[in-house]
Design an enzyme around this catalytic site. Sequence first.
Site, PDB file in Angstrom:
ATOM      1  N   GLU A 224      -1.684   5.734  -8.571  1.00  0.00           N
ATOM      2  CA  GLU A 224      -2.596   6.742  -8.021  1.00  0.00           C
ATOM      3  C   GLU A 224      -2.473   8.038  -8.807  1.00  0.00           C
ATOM      4  O   GLU A 224      -1.370   8.475  -9.152  1.00  0.00           O
ATOM      5  CB  GLU A 224      -2.304   7.000  -6.542  1.00  0.00           C
ATOM      6  CG  GLU A 224      -3.271   8.004  -5.912  1.00  0.00           C
ATOM      7  CD  GLU A 224      -3.099   8.146  -4.404  1.00  0.00           C
ATOM      8  OE1 GLU A 224      -3.349   9.240  -3.892  1.00  0.00           O
ATOM      9  OE2 GLU A 224      -2.713   7.156  -3.755  1.00  0.00           O
TER      10      GLU A 224
ATOM     11  N   ASP B 288      -8.316   0.714   6.617  1.00  0.00           N
ATOM     12  CA  ASP B 288      -7.225   0.679   7.592  1.00  0.00           C
ATOM     13  C   ASP B 288      -7.677   1.256   8.931  1.00  0.00           C
ATOM     14  O   ASP B 288      -7.658   0.586   9.957  1.00  0.00           O
ATOM     15  CB  ASP B 288      -6.014   1.440   7.053  1.00  0.00           C
ATOM     16  CG  ASP B 288      -4.795   1.348   7.967  1.00  0.00           C
ATOM     17  OD1 ASP B 288      -4.821   0.554   8.920  1.00  0.00           O
ATOM     18  OD2 ASP B 288      -3.815   2.066   7.737  1.00  0.00           O
TER      19      ASP B 288
ATOM     20  N   ASP C  60       0.842  -1.191   0.000  1.00  0.00           N
ATOM     21  CA  ASP C  60       0.000   0.000   0.000  1.00  0.00           C
ATOM     22  C   ASP C  60       0.881   1.246   0.000  1.00  0.00           C
ATOM     23  O   ASP C  60       1.744   1.404   0.863  1.00  0.00           O
ATOM     24  CB  ASP C  60      -0.889  -0.020   1.252  1.00  0.00           C
ATOM     25  CG  ASP C  60      -2.002   1.008   1.204  1.00  0.00           C
ATOM     26  OD1 ASP C  60      -2.381   1.423   0.094  1.00  0.00           O
ATOM     27  OD2 ASP C  60      -2.501   1.380   2.286  1.00  0.00           O
ATOM     28  N   HIS C  61       0.675   2.108  -0.958  1.00  0.00           N
ATOM     29  CA  HIS C  61       1.418   3.374  -1.069  1.00  0.00           C
ATOM     30  C   HIS C  61       2.934   3.183  -1.113  1.00  0.00           C
ATOM     31  O   HIS C  61       3.671   3.747  -0.302  1.00  0.00           O
ATOM     32  CB  HIS C  61       1.050   4.317   0.084  1.00  0.00           C
ATOM     33  CG  HIS C  61      -0.325   4.879  -0.037  1.00  0.00           C
ATOM     34  ND1 HIS C  61      -0.658   5.883  -0.917  1.00  0.00           N
ATOM     35  CD2 HIS C  61      -1.474   4.544   0.595  1.00  0.00           C
ATOM     36  CE1 HIS C  61      -1.948   6.158  -0.811  1.00  0.00           C
ATOM     37  NE2 HIS C  61      -2.464   5.351   0.087  1.00  0.00           N
TER      38      HIS C  61
ATOM     39  N   GLY D 203      -8.981   5.570   1.627  1.00  0.00           N
ATOM     40  CA  GLY D 203      -9.602   6.388   2.662  1.00  0.00           C
ATOM     41  C   GLY D 203     -11.062   6.054   2.885  1.00  0.00           C
ATOM     42  O   GLY D 203     -11.876   6.943   3.138  1.00  0.00           O
TER      43      GLY D 203
END
Length: 284
Positions: A134, A232, A82-83, A209
Amino acid sequence: MALVTVTELLQKAEVGNYAVGAFNCNNMEIVQAIIAAAEAEKSPVIIQASQGAIKYAGLEWIVGMVKLAADKACVPVALHLDHGTSFEQCMQCIRAGFTSVMLDGSKLSLEENIELTNRVLAAARAVGVSVEAELGKIGGTEDDITVDEREAMLTDPREAKVFVERTGVDSLAVAIGTAHGQYKGEPKLDFQRLKEIRDLVKIPIVLHGSSGVPDESVQKAISLGVRKVNIDTNIREAFTYAMRRALDEKPKEIDPRKILGPAREATIELIRQKIKVFGSKGKA
């Protein structure tokens, strides 16, 4: 069963018009909770590791736990970064055994984001690993990655079209009004923007988000093309609140199992609820 790629899961979600939950893990109990919930609901599932999780638990420990869980699971499981912050980190995770990585180039210019994403894609495709990118900036804070609310920018549908055409990325995270962390009020999603993106981009859309977004809003987003929903903060809340309750009830308790056990159970119930909202129940 062995770990699968996120692309495999999202392709099936595309056909079935549902979304797959992507749940962040930080420790053994949360990994166990994610698997238990997915098995109880007979749902495919994505387990994610963020920057903070990798720093806290260690890359090898996360891969070891998730691989063991997937081997024993009776539902499809993917392991996703993630990210990811750089080409190097994406490669490190691929070498360690991740079946999917996210390259977050949202702070870069469009051209720089395309160039970096294509570097990751070239390497990942060679070994059968899926890639998420993204476009647009999602507000709030997730571990060490922060985007100030004033700087948060929604995804431009026309840029999304160009980005996907020039990269061929497997899935795209878009900014339509969600934020990382706990919301101060009810988030307002830009569904018209999402529809415009989806009309121009024919690949699975990712909603970051999502903790704190009303169920009906998440389901509307899914109806408009979202196929991966990240959770999350809600997991952290369920886990830590249950720990606090256990300690409040028995402040002298020193057995970690009696503190972390209830936290794991609370997390299982939360994830089961999310799976039902996402429509992936029974899709394994």
